[in-house]
Design an enzyme around this catalytic site. Structure first.
Site, PDB file in Angstrom:
ATOM      1  N   ARG A 108       0.878  -1.179   0.000  1.00 14.69           N
ATOM      2  CA  ARG A 108       0.000   0.000   0.000  1.00 14.69           C
ATOM      3  C   ARG A 108       0.909   1.221   0.000  1.00 14.69           C
ATOM      4  O   ARG A 108       1.668   1.437   0.957  1.00 14.69           O
ATOM      5  CB  ARG A 108      -0.904  -0.004   1.230  1.00 14.69           C
ATOM      6  CG  ARG A 108      -1.533   1.341   1.488  1.00 14.69           C
ATOM      7  CD  ARG A 108      -2.676   1.305   2.444  1.00 14.69           C
ATOM      8  NE  ARG A 108      -3.832   0.671   1.842  1.00 14.69           N
ATOM      9  CZ  ARG A 108      -5.073   0.733   2.340  1.00 14.69           C
ATOM     10  NH1 ARG A 108      -5.295   1.395   3.451  1.00 14.69           N
ATOM     11  NH2 ARG A 108      -6.075   0.129   1.733  1.00 14.69           N
ATOM     12  N   HIS A 135      -7.053   0.954  -6.592  1.00  9.32           N
ATOM     13  CA  HIS A 135      -7.327   0.087  -5.435  1.00  9.32           C
ATOM     14  C   HIS A 135      -8.012  -1.181  -5.961  1.00  9.32           C
ATOM     15  O   HIS A 135      -9.200  -1.421  -5.710  1.00  9.32           O
ATOM     16  CB  HIS A 135      -8.205   0.830  -4.427  1.00  9.32           C
ATOM     17  CG  HIS A 135      -8.242   0.219  -3.058  1.00  9.32           C
ATOM     18  ND1 HIS A 135      -7.502  -0.912  -2.732  1.00  9.32           N
ATOM     19  CD2 HIS A 135      -8.942   0.554  -1.936  1.00  9.32           C
ATOM     20  CE1 HIS A 135      -7.737  -1.223  -1.464  1.00  9.32           C
ATOM     21  NE2 HIS A 135      -8.605  -0.356  -0.969  1.00  9.32           N
ATOM     22  N   GLN A 138      -9.988  -3.870  -3.644  1.00  9.72           N
ATOM     23  CA  GLN A 138     -11.313  -3.430  -3.192  1.00  9.72           C
ATOM     24  C   GLN A 138     -12.353  -3.740  -4.268  1.00  9.72           C
ATOM     25  O   GLN A 138     -13.453  -4.214  -3.978  1.00  9.72           O
ATOM     26  CB  GLN A 138     -11.273  -1.925  -2.893  1.00  9.72           C
ATOM     27  CG  GLN A 138     -12.599  -1.358  -2.426  1.00  9.72           C
ATOM     28  CD  GLN A 138     -13.021  -1.885  -1.064  1.00  9.72           C
ATOM     29  OE1 GLN A 138     -12.249  -1.834  -0.127  1.00  9.72           O
ATOM     30  NE2 GLN A 138     -14.244  -2.386  -0.951  1.00  9.72           N
ATOM     31  N   ASP A 229     -16.943   7.359  -1.900  1.00  7.55           N
ATOM     32  CA  ASP A 229     -15.675   7.228  -1.172  1.00  7.55           C
ATOM     33  C   ASP A 229     -15.334   8.596  -0.577  1.00  7.55           C
ATOM     34  O   ASP A 229     -15.970   9.608  -0.910  1.00  7.55           O
ATOM     35  CB  ASP A 229     -14.582   6.738  -2.160  1.00  7.55           C
ATOM     36  CG  ASP A 229     -13.223   6.526  -1.498  1.00  7.55           C
ATOM     37  OD1 ASP A 229     -13.166   6.389  -0.262  1.00  7.55           O
ATOM     38  OD2 ASP A 229     -12.202   6.505  -2.228  1.00  7.55           O
ATOM     39  N   CYS A 269     -16.185   1.910   0.098  1.00  4.54           N
ATOM     40  CA  CYS A 269     -15.055   1.040   0.430  1.00  4.54           C
ATOM     41  C   CYS A 269     -14.668   1.136   1.904  1.00  4.54           C
ATOM     42  O   CYS A 269     -14.020   0.240   2.425  1.00  4.54           O
ATOM     43  CB  CYS A 269     -13.864   1.394  -0.458  1.00  4.54           C
ATOM     44  SG  CYS A 269     -13.367   3.120  -0.315  1.00  4.54           S
ATOM     45  N   ARG A 297     -13.600  -8.545   1.127  1.00  7.05           N
ATOM     46  CA  ARG A 297     -12.161  -8.316   0.946  1.00  7.05           C
ATOM     47  C   ARG A 297     -11.409  -9.596   1.292  1.00  7.05           C
ATOM     48  O   ARG A 297     -10.471 -10.001   0.603  1.00  7.05           O
ATOM     49  CB  ARG A 297     -11.670  -7.170   1.859  1.00  7.05           C
ATOM     50  CG  ARG A 297     -12.179  -5.786   1.507  1.00  7.05           C
ATOM     51  CD  ARG A 297     -11.598  -5.294   0.192  1.00  7.05           C
ATOM     52  NE  ARG A 297     -10.148  -5.220   0.191  1.00  7.05           N
ATOM     53  CZ  ARG A 297      -9.429  -4.204   0.657  1.00  7.05           C
ATOM     54  NH1 ARG A 297     -10.020  -3.146   1.136  1.00  7.05           N
ATOM     55  NH2 ARG A 297      -8.099  -4.228   0.600  1.00  7.05           N
TER      56      ARG A 297
HETATM   57  N1  NVA Z   1      -9.672   6.861  -1.738  1.00  9.83           N
HETATM   58  C1  NVA Z   1      -9.385   6.408  -0.398  1.00  9.83           C
HETATM   59  C2  NVA Z   1      -9.651   4.951  -0.289  1.00  9.83           C
HETATM   60  C3  NVA Z   1      -9.444   4.377   1.092  1.00  9.83           C
HETATM   61  C4  NVA Z   1      -9.663   2.904   1.159  1.00  9.83           C
HETATM   62  C5  NVA Z   1      -7.934   6.711  -0.059  1.00  9.83           C
HETATM   63  O1  NVA Z   1      -7.065   6.519  -0.896  1.00  9.83           O
HETATM   64  O2  NVA Z   1      -7.678   7.182   1.054  1.00  9.83           O
HETATM   65  N1   CP Z   2     -11.186  -0.076   2.076  1.00  9.46           N
HETATM   66  C1   CP Z   2      -9.940  -0.159   2.556  1.00  9.46           C
HETATM   67  O1   CP Z   2      -8.975  -0.393   1.825  1.00  9.46           O
HETATM   68  O2   CP Z   2      -9.843   0.035   3.904  1.00  9.46           O
HETATM   69  P1   CP Z   2      -8.483   0.240   4.742  1.00  9.46           P
HETATM   70  O3   CP Z   2      -7.909   1.550   4.302  1.00  9.46           O
HETATM   71  O4   CP Z   2      -8.912   0.227   6.154  1.00  9.46           O
HETATM   72  O5   CP Z   2      -7.561  -0.886   4.393  1.00  9.46           O
END
Ligand code: NVA
Ligand code: CP
Length: 310
Positions: A108, A135, A138, A229, A269, A297
């Site tokens: 990540r 992502h 997801q 989101d 998400c 997930r």
């Molecule tokens: N768009 C959000 C998704 C979190 C799962 C982010 O990148 O923070």
């Molecule tokens: N939806 C998702 O990826 O959640 P986290 O950021 O908690 O992993």
């Protein structure tokens, strides 16, 4: 011909064909059933997953780690300061070293180029656990969830409301591959990346669906699935106040849902910012499936790991 994903990486959902995505979803359904039946499925016994995090996480970390345990393997959590990816040593070296110890790498990151770099230099599969651009994990869980709730994917319409971000991009590729129409509805200047929109639209054409980005809220009309989101993603915290002003009106609430198809489901998400992109009341209506998404997930990623490294 049977689909084989062995040894592949998942950096972007656009790299996987329709058949490959459908194979992951079928495997996810099987693994979900086995878990509910209490049937052991140690398909990755003795294997190790390295999980690199530059950003916080609840769902991604816990679902990957629990998933690996359920598959008979082991997961190692590498916190942002543990290996300081991008700072302490070249990403190429991290990829090569982790490949000597582990069987899968999940990352990540902020920059999407870091996941690309890892996948280029690792000799084991690399999974994008969220980058600033995509992502994909997801969306695999989301497609599984939509299939469960609606009984099909092809021909449905998904309306995404909010910021044109990493979620929007992966949803565009995912919908395009499975033949689901998608309209991203964002405020002006917060549209998804134009190049990604064009790529996804071309991909969608091959599967008889329209992938488009608009700024008018009428784009939610006839939606079977409404998705939202965070208005400010991880790394954009400084812009949160300005974004709250710009995004006012782009909230998923009862009024917005009135313009969609009867029985439309609501997705997010998570993490959610109640009172911003969705109101709390709407998030607790029976057609809101956010916790089913979160659960899936686990199943979708187990399927992915088994197919890449089993
Ligand atoms: N768009 C959000 C998704 C979190 C799962 C982010 O990148 O923070
Ligand atoms: N939806 C998702 O990826 O959640 P986290 O950021 O908690 O992993």
């Amino acid at each position: 011909m049977a689909v084989s994903l062995k040894g592949r990486s998942l950096v972007s959902l656009k790299d996987f064909s329709r058949e490959e995505i459908l194979e992951i979803l079928r495997t996810a359904d099987t693994l979900k059933l086995e878990r509910f039946r209490g049937q052991p499925h140690p398909l990755l016994a003795g294997k190790t997953l390295a999980m690199i995090f530059q950003k916080p996480s609840l769902r991604t970390r816990v679902s990957f780690e629990s998933g690996m345990t359920q598959l008979g393997g082991h997961a190692i959590y590498l916190a942002p300061t543990d290996i300081s990816i991008g700072k302490r040593e070249p990403t190429e070296d991290i990829a090569k070293v982790l490949s000597r110890y582990c069987d899968i790498i999940m990352a990540r990151t902020f920059g999407h180029d870091i996941v690309v770099d890892l996948a280029t230099h690792a000799t084991v599969p690399v999974i994008n656990g969220l980058s600033d651009e995509e992502h994909p994990c997801q969306v695999l869980a989301d497609l599984q969830t939509i299939g469960e709730k609606k009984g099909r994917l092809e021909g449905l319409k998904l309306a995404y409301v909010g910021d044109g971000n990493n979620m929007t991009h992966s949803l565009m590729f995912g919908c395009a591959q499975v033949g689901m129409h998608m309209t991203a509805v964002t405020p002006p200047n917060y549209e998804p990346d134009a190049k990604i929109c064009a790529e996804a639209a071309a991909m969608g054409k091959e599967h008889n669906c329209t992938i488009e980005a608009v700024t008018d809220l009428s784009g939610v009309a006839n939606a079977d699935v409404v998705y939202t989101d965070a208005w400010a993603s991880m790394g954009q915290e400084d812009e949160a106040a300005e974004r709250r002003e710009r995004f006012a009106g782009y909230q998923v609430n009862a009024k917005l849902m009135a313009a969609t198809n009867p029985g439309a489901i609501i997705m997010h998400c998570l993490p959610a910012h109640y009172g911003e992109e969705i109101d709390f009341e709407t998030s607790r209506t029976p057609n809101c499936v956010i916790f089913d998404q979160a659960e899936n997930r686990l199943h979708a990623q187990k399927a992915l790991m088994v197919l890449l490294a089993g």
